[in-house]
Design an enzyme around this catalytic site. Structure first.
Site, PDB file in Angstrom:
ATOM      1  CG  ASP A 161      -2.292   0.543   0.940  1.00  0.00           C
ATOM      2  OD1 ASP A 161      -2.412   1.387   0.040  1.00  0.00           O
ATOM      3  OD2 ASP A 161      -3.262   0.156   1.641  1.00  0.00           O
ATOM      4  CG  ASP A 222      -9.563   1.098  -0.535  1.00  0.00           C
ATOM      5  OD1 ASP A 222      -8.684   0.959  -1.401  1.00  0.00           O
ATOM      6  OD2 ASP A 222      -9.314   1.225   0.676  1.00  0.00           O
TER       7      ASP A 222
END
Length: 432
Positions: A161, A222
């Site tokens: 990430d 997301d």
């Protein structure tokens, strides 16, 4: 950061490419498996919620389900840990360590368990000071150490990430991690969030470089457990398909995020739509649902053999939206090996089933071909469909009809999508 500085960084990375390139021979088809995040998030309260917290128990139990309930044999082989697995501090040697209460046996033991069941283990890291959930991140000086740690544990995939890092750090760190993973000698699929933190589009994102560095990458937001979220992802991916479609292929995939089929936010029709559209996008199929309690209908969608065959097609060509009607019907095409194709007819309508009439000629299929058509969900077969034949499909609101077309009398030459096109030039399958 200024554009000039960013361009300089991109150029520097490009010049370093021969030593950066992943070259790991992995993910030649989109990875399939299970990922914890969307369904289980950062639930670390194992005292109040031991069944659903991020702990080794959850991953042992999901590994059992993948191995025993038919998932593994269909290709769902990765079981992926996401954020919030580690202790809040590194150990005395500076190594990442799992939370000792929630993962008392450690990650190596979990990997051994997963491997013994014919599965592969994925783990999560973050190129930054902290992970998105506030756990220790991988700063630039820790890249090699963390790559070595993951390899020693037996990890098979890393999702890296990008919270709490700058564009400059990302431009340096993501390629550095590719190099470090290669150097371990262990085959580790590399999933990057790099483009998502840079807006997902050129000029900030150089997909030529990205394909040399990562096996798959998150481009956009997301996913959440809602139809609105699925639609927002679809809208972004297909609005930008001229950029995104040509850069996907064996070993390097666009990742629109997890499958949320089997959770709470999608209807039956919407679940079928997500599966079909992710498949036509050549997307990784990473489920995020509770496999211990999944409904038979959700399981049937996710375990559709023909759907998985299409997703895993060895040509690895990402599909495109080829028609967008005023009636709110859209058509998507993915060219497949052996001159086959997948078509998805998708309804954005919310009123009633819609009868959509067209022909393969209108969809620019070659003139001299005859096809056998199989409905991917119903299994119904239409034999001898000619390019000029008119046909109708009935599409439920927010639903899809998906076809697998294989040539009975193929054209003189095989055809498939021209992968590189000028933006806005429109789609035309062509003879090559």
């Amino acid at each position: 950061m200024g554009t000039a500085v960013l361009s300089g960084l991109v150029l520097a990375v490009a010049l370093a490419l021969p030593s950066v390139a992943l070259e790991n021979g992995l993910a030649l088809t989109p990875p399939m498996g299970w990922l914890a995040w969307e369904r289980f998030r950062c639930n670390v309260d194992c005292r109040e919620d031991p069944r659903n917290c991020i702990s080794e128990t959850l991953f042992y139990e999901m590994a059992d389900r993948l191995a025993e309930d038919g998932w593994r044999d269909l290709g769902y082989k990765y079981i992926n840990i996401d954020d919030c697995w580690s202790a809040k501090q590194r150990d005395a040697a500076g190594r990442l360590v799992p939370d000792p209460e929630r993962f008392p046996r450690g990650i190596k033991a979990l990997a051994d368990y997963v491997h013994a069941r014919g599965l592969k283990l994925g783990i999560y890291g973050d190129l930054g000071i902290l992970t998105c959930g506030g756990y220790p991140g991988t700063t630039l000086d820790r890249v090699e150490q963390d790559a070595q740690t993951f390899a020693e544990w037996g990890v098979d995939m890393l999702k890296l990430d990008g919270c709490y890092s700058s564009g400059e750090e990302q431009a340096k760190g993501y390629p550095e991690m590719a190099r470090a993973l290669n150097a371990t000698g262990r085959p580790i699929v590399y999933s990057c969030s790099w483009p998502a933190y840079q807006g997902g589009l050129p000029p900030k994102v150089n997909y030529t470089i990205l394909a040399e560095v990562c096996n798959l990458w998150r481009n956009y937001d997301d996913i959440q457990d809602s139809w609105d979220s699925v639609l927002s992802i679809l809208d972004w991916f297909f609005a930008n398909q001229d950029v995104l479609q040509p850069v996907a292929g064996p070993g390097h995939w666009n990742d629109p995020d997890m499958l949320i089929i089997g959770n709470f936010g999608l209807s039956y029709e919407q679940s079928r739509s997500q599966m079909a559209l992710w498949t036509v996008m050549a997307a990784p199929l990473l489920m995020s649902t509770d496999l211990r309690t999944i409904s038979p209908s959700a399981k049937e969608i996710l375990q559709n053999r023909l759907m998985i065959q299409i997703n895993q097609d060895p040509l690895g060509i990402q599909g495109r939206r080829i028609v967008k009607e005023k009636s709110h019907i859209e058509v998507f095409l993915r060219p497949l090996s052996q001159a086959a194709s997948a078509l998805v007819f998708f309804s954005r309508r919310t009123d009633m089933p819609f009868v959509y009439t067209t022909s393969l000629a209108k969809l620019h299929f070659p003139e001299d071909a005859v096809y056998e058509v199989q409905d991917v969900y119903s299994g119904k077969i239409i034999s001898g469909l000619k390019t000029e034949d008119s046909f109708s499909v009935v599409i439920n609101p927010t639903g899809v009809v998906m076809w697998y077309l294989s040539p009975m009398a193929p054209p003189a030459q095989p055809w498939h999508v021209v992968r590189q096109q000028a933006p806005g030039a429109g789609f035309r399958p062509v003879l090559l």
